[in-house]
Motif scaffolding. Structure first.
Motif, short mmCIF file in Angstrom:
data_model
loop_
_atom_site.label_atom_id
_atom_site.label_comp_id
_atom_site.label_asym_id
_atom_site.label_seq_id
_atom_site.Cartn_x
_atom_site.Cartn_y
_atom_site.Cartn_z
N PRO A 23 0.80 -1.24 0.00
CA PRO A 23 0.00 0.00 0.00
C PRO A 23 0.83 1.28 0.00
O PRO A 23 0.39 2.30 -0.54
CB PRO A 23 -0.83 -0.12 1.29
CG PRO A 23 -0.96 -1.59 1.51
CD PRO A 23 0.36 -2.17 1.06
N LEU A 24 2.02 1.24 0.59
CA LEU A 24 2.84 2.45 0.61
C LEU A 24 3.20 2.88 -0.81
O LEU A 24 3.15 4.07 -1.15
CB LEU A 24 4.11 2.20 1.44
CG LEU A 24 3.88 1.89 2.92
CD1 LEU A 24 5.22 1.62 3.61
CD2 LEU A 24 3.16 3.06 3.60
N ALA A 25 3.59 1.91 -1.65
CA ALA A 25 3.92 2.23 -3.03
C ALA A 25 2.68 2.62 -3.83
O ALA A 25 2.71 3.52 -4.67
CB ALA A 25 4.62 1.05 -3.68
N VAL A 26 1.58 1.92 -3.60
CA VAL A 26 0.35 2.22 -4.32
C VAL A 26 -0.12 3.64 -4.03
O VAL A 26 -0.50 4.39 -4.94
CB VAL A 26 -0.76 1.21 -3.95
CG1 VAL A 26 -2.09 1.60 -4.61
CG2 VAL A 26 -0.36 -0.20 -4.36
N PHE A 27 -0.04 4.05 -2.77
CA PHE A 27 -0.50 5.40 -2.42
C PHE A 27 0.46 6.48 -2.91
O PHE A 27 0.05 7.62 -3.13
CB PHE A 27 -0.70 5.51 -0.91
CG PHE A 27 -2.08 5.11 -0.47
CD1 PHE A 27 -3.10 6.03 -0.42
CD2 PHE A 27 -2.36 3.79 -0.15
CE1 PHE A 27 -4.37 5.67 -0.02
CE2 PHE A 27 -3.63 3.40 0.25
CZ PHE A 27 -4.64 4.34 0.31
N GLU A 28 1.72 6.13 -3.09
CA GLU A 28 2.65 7.10 -3.68
C GLU A 28 2.22 7.44 -5.10
O GLU A 28 2.32 8.59 -5.54
CB GLU A 28 4.07 6.53 -3.68
CG GLU A 28 5.09 7.49 -4.26
CD GLU A 28 6.49 6.91 -4.28
OE1 GLU A 28 7.38 7.54 -4.88
OE2 GLU A 28 6.70 5.82 -3.72
N VAL A 29 1.75 6.44 -5.82
CA VAL A 29 1.25 6.66 -7.17
C VAL A 29 -0.15 7.28 -7.13
O VAL A 29 -0.45 8.23 -7.87
CB VAL A 29 1.21 5.33 -7.95
CG1 VAL A 29 0.56 5.51 -9.31
CG2 VAL A 29 2.61 4.77 -8.08
N PHE A 30 -1.01 6.78 -6.26
CA PHE A 30 -2.40 7.22 -6.20
C PHE A 30 -2.53 8.66 -5.70
O PHE A 30 -3.53 9.33 -5.99
CB PHE A 30 -3.18 6.27 -5.27
CG PHE A 30 -4.65 6.53 -5.25
CD1 PHE A 30 -5.46 6.02 -6.26
CD2 PHE A 30 -5.25 7.26 -4.24
CE1 PHE A 30 -6.83 6.23 -6.25
CE2 PHE A 30 -6.61 7.49 -4.22
CZ PHE A 30 -7.41 6.98 -5.23
N GLY A 31 -1.52 9.14 -4.98
CA GLY A 31 -1.61 10.49 -4.43
C GLY A 31 -1.71 11.59 -5.47
O GLY A 31 -2.09 12.72 -5.16
N THR A 32 -1.37 11.27 -6.74
CA THR A 32 -1.48 12.29 -7.79
C THR A 32 -2.92 12.54 -8.23
O THR A 32 -3.20 13.54 -8.87
CB THR A 32 -0.66 11.88 -9.02
OG1 THR A 32 -1.14 10.61 -9.50
CG2 THR A 32 0.82 11.73 -8.67
N ILE A 33 -3.84 11.62 -7.87
CA ILE A 33 -5.22 11.76 -8.36
C ILE A 33 -5.95 12.94 -7.70
O ILE A 33 -6.54 13.76 -8.41
CB ILE A 33 -5.99 10.44 -8.15
CG1 ILE A 33 -5.43 9.38 -9.10
CG2 ILE A 33 -7.49 10.64 -8.38
CD1 ILE A 33 -6.14 8.05 -9.06
N PRO A 34 -5.95 13.10 -6.36
CA PRO A 34 -6.58 14.31 -5.80
C PRO A 34 -5.93 15.59 -6.31
O PRO A 34 -6.60 16.60 -6.52
CB PRO A 34 -6.38 14.14 -4.29
CG PRO A 34 -6.23 12.67 -4.09
CD PRO A 34 -5.49 12.18 -5.29
N LEU A 35 -4.60 15.56 -6.51
CA LEU A 35 -3.91 16.75 -7.03
C LEU A 35 -4.31 17.02 -8.47
O LEU A 35 -4.32 18.17 -8.92
CB LEU A 35 -2.40 16.55 -6.94
CG LEU A 35 -1.85 16.29 -5.52
CD1 LEU A 35 -0.33 16.16 -5.56
CD2 LEU A 35 -2.27 17.41 -4.57
#
Length: 559
Positions: free
Chosen positions: A287-299
């Motif tokens: 999940p740490l790696a997934v959220f690093e990638v997913f964090g660009t979606i709200p931005l």
């Protein structure tokens, strides 16, 4: 759907690269993000499996995988940047060309209420902002979405309940991150483009007029205006940065929660024999790696607000529909070749400035016969400049307007302007040498022809004293006097060889002695060439130089 909304959608479509280029960038972005997730997963498995001290052959494949994913992450990231930016930048040139093409018919009367600095900010900064539509909106949404779905599917194969927890955490991060970003940075993101335009306008206005501002002691006030605009823009940018930080923090909290869920579901599964140790490490750390990638979606949703605000400003500056009062070529408009000097007839004509409601001209009847030299007088605000713009098709007219017996609505505007030329009250001189300022009127003219026309307008000796045609005139003619600028404008009109010439207040910025000489030069030269001249002037003109006088009062010609 409103016209403004349609124009905004058109601009956004223009900003989007072709599918072939866009999908190439998305694919490279997804591969790069996938390598990042796979790198952490394989690394976690490798470290925990190596702690069990197996034979090297059991972990050699994982070692190769770590190297491959580490290199692939950087390699595909480079290709994604290269393909994405190349595709986005290619679109910007087309948008600027289209915007300029839409601005040309509006100039000058359709842009009367637009400040130069604001227009420059829209043409430069707002168009540049559109690159983020592909780079920070579409690509992150699609690439991160693909990787997130595949990651959830991968975790599901290892431990279904952990996959459910990861999916719930991703959904929560999307909702909360979007709301936090909208709350903390939404208003500032929409205000950045207008504030940037205000700063550009303040700086441009100060730089262009620094000599006048200094002479009248107004420079400190202008500098304060620039400082104030800069502070407002800085505050908005800082607010946006704080909002981005809060969004990243909110996403990180959900990343931690997903890791806790992974451990909470993985440890019992390990005890039950459903997972082994390396698999537990993968479930907990993935999940740490997934959220690093997913964090660009709200931005990406925040970037969408900025992009849309810029698109709306571009659509406002260069609308799809030409405003009322600005002439537009009819679909069946034809070319027009003047045979000699044509007559000009206006009957029952009215005209209105685009940004005003009341007509500036009322039932105007005017006839200019070939070779006439007509003096038009009238008080300030009577509509003299509006009449000049009507004659040169810069302003539309309601009534009959014929050129050589042909209605101007049946003639292309460019052809009308090749017959009727305008010397404006404040002629524009380019920041180039004298030669270039003349050549744009007739680019095939030789130096001898340029010097000859300068002699005709009384600037021959002045040109030779200043070093010839290579002498510079400065930005907006700052290095020449008002009288010299008017004579240069007259020289350009003679080079263009307009059969009908409209001269608007050529003596407005010169002393009386020079004013008399300029008027005599204009009318004497016109008489020699047999061209028609409509001279708009407050200066007294000798009767021998004109054929008749007309007077404009409150938008109406009077005897």
């Amino acid at each position: 759907m409103s016209a403004e909304h349609q124009a905004t959608r058109r601009i956004l479509r223009q900003a989007l690269p072709p599918a072939r280029r866009l999908w190439a960038a998305i694919a490279f972005g997804a591969l790069s993000a996938g390598c990042a997730v796979a790198l952490l997963a394989v690394s976690a498995w490798l470290i925990t499996r190596a702690a069990e001290q197996p034979a090297l052959m059991y972990i050699s494949a994982a070692v190769v995988g770590v190297r491959a994913f580490a290199l692939g992450r950087a390699f595909f990231r480079y290709l994604e940047r290269l393909a994405g930016h190349d595709a986005a930048f290619r679109q910007l040139g087309g948008i600027r060309s289209d915007m300029f093409a839409r601005l040309v018919p509006l100039a000058p009367d359709g842009l009367r209420g637009t400040r130069g600095g604001d227009l420059l900010a829209r043409l430069a900064g707002d168009v540049d902002e559109l690159q983020d539509y592909a780079l920070r909106v579409i690509q992150p949404l699609v690439s991160a979405g693909i990787v997130a779905v595949l990651s959830v599917a991968g975790v599901f194969l290892l431990l279904p309940e952990a996959a459910v927890g990861l999916l719930v955490a991703l959904a929560g991060a999307f909702v909360v991150g979007t709301l936090v970003n909208r709350w903390a940075a939404g208003s500032s993101e929409r205000r950045i483009a207008p504030l940037r335009a205000a700063l550009t306008d303040a700086v441009l206005d100060t730089v262009r007029n620094v000599d006048v501002l200094s002479a009248f002691g107004a420079l400190p006030a202008a500098q304060e205006r620039v400082r104030s605009a800069s502070e407002r823009l800085t505050a908005a940018v800082r607010t946006r940065a704080a909002g981005l930080g809060l969004t990243a923090g909110a996403v990180s909290l959900f990343a931690g929660a997903a890791t806790i869920v992974g451990l909470g579901t993985g440890v019992p599964a390990l005890a039950a024999g459903r997972l082994d140790g390396p698999q537990l490490a993968v479930v907990a750390l993935l999940p740490l790696a997934v959220f690093e990638v997913f964090g660009t979606i709200p931005l990406a949703l925040g970037a969408w607000r900025r992009v849309r605000a810029s698109a709306e400003r571009i659509a406002e500056a260069a609308p799809d529909r030409v405003p009322a009062g600005i002439p537009v070529d009819a679909a069946d408009a034809a070319g027009f070749e003047a045979q000699g000097v044509p007559s000009v007839v206006i009957a029952g004509a009215s005209a209105t400035w685009p940004d005003e409601a009341r007509p500036v001209l009322h039932d105007v009847d005017l006839r200019l016969d070939p070779g006439e030299r007509v003096l038009l007088t009238g008080p300030t605000g009577a509509g003299k400049t509006a009449l000049a713009h009507v004659l040169t098709r810069l302003l539309d007219v309601d009534g009959r307007f014929e050129l050589g017996g042909t209605a101007v609505t049946d003639i292309r505007q460019d052809d009308v302007r090749r017959v009727i030329g305008l010397c404006e009250q404040q002629p524009y001189l380019f920041d180039a040498d004298l030669r270039q300022n003349l050549l744009f009127a007739r680019e095939t003219a030789t130096d001898d022809e340029l010097l000859s026309v300068l002699d005709r307008v009384g600037l021959g000796e002045w040109t030779r004293e200043r070093g010839g045609l290579d002498t510079t005139v400065g930005e907006r003619g700052a290095l020449v006097s008002g009288g010299q600028a008017q004579r240069i404008a007259l020289a350009r009109a003679l080079l263009a060889d307009f059969p009908v010439l409209v001269v608007d207040e050529p003596t407005a910025n010169v002393d009386p002695a020079v004013a008399v000489r300029i008027v005599e030069d204009i009318l004497t030269t016109a008489a020699e060439d047999g061209r028609t001249v409509l001279l708009i002037s407050h200066t007294e003109v000798p009767e021998r130089l004109i054929t008749r006088r007309i007077h404009l009062e409150s938008g109406t010609l009077v005897a």
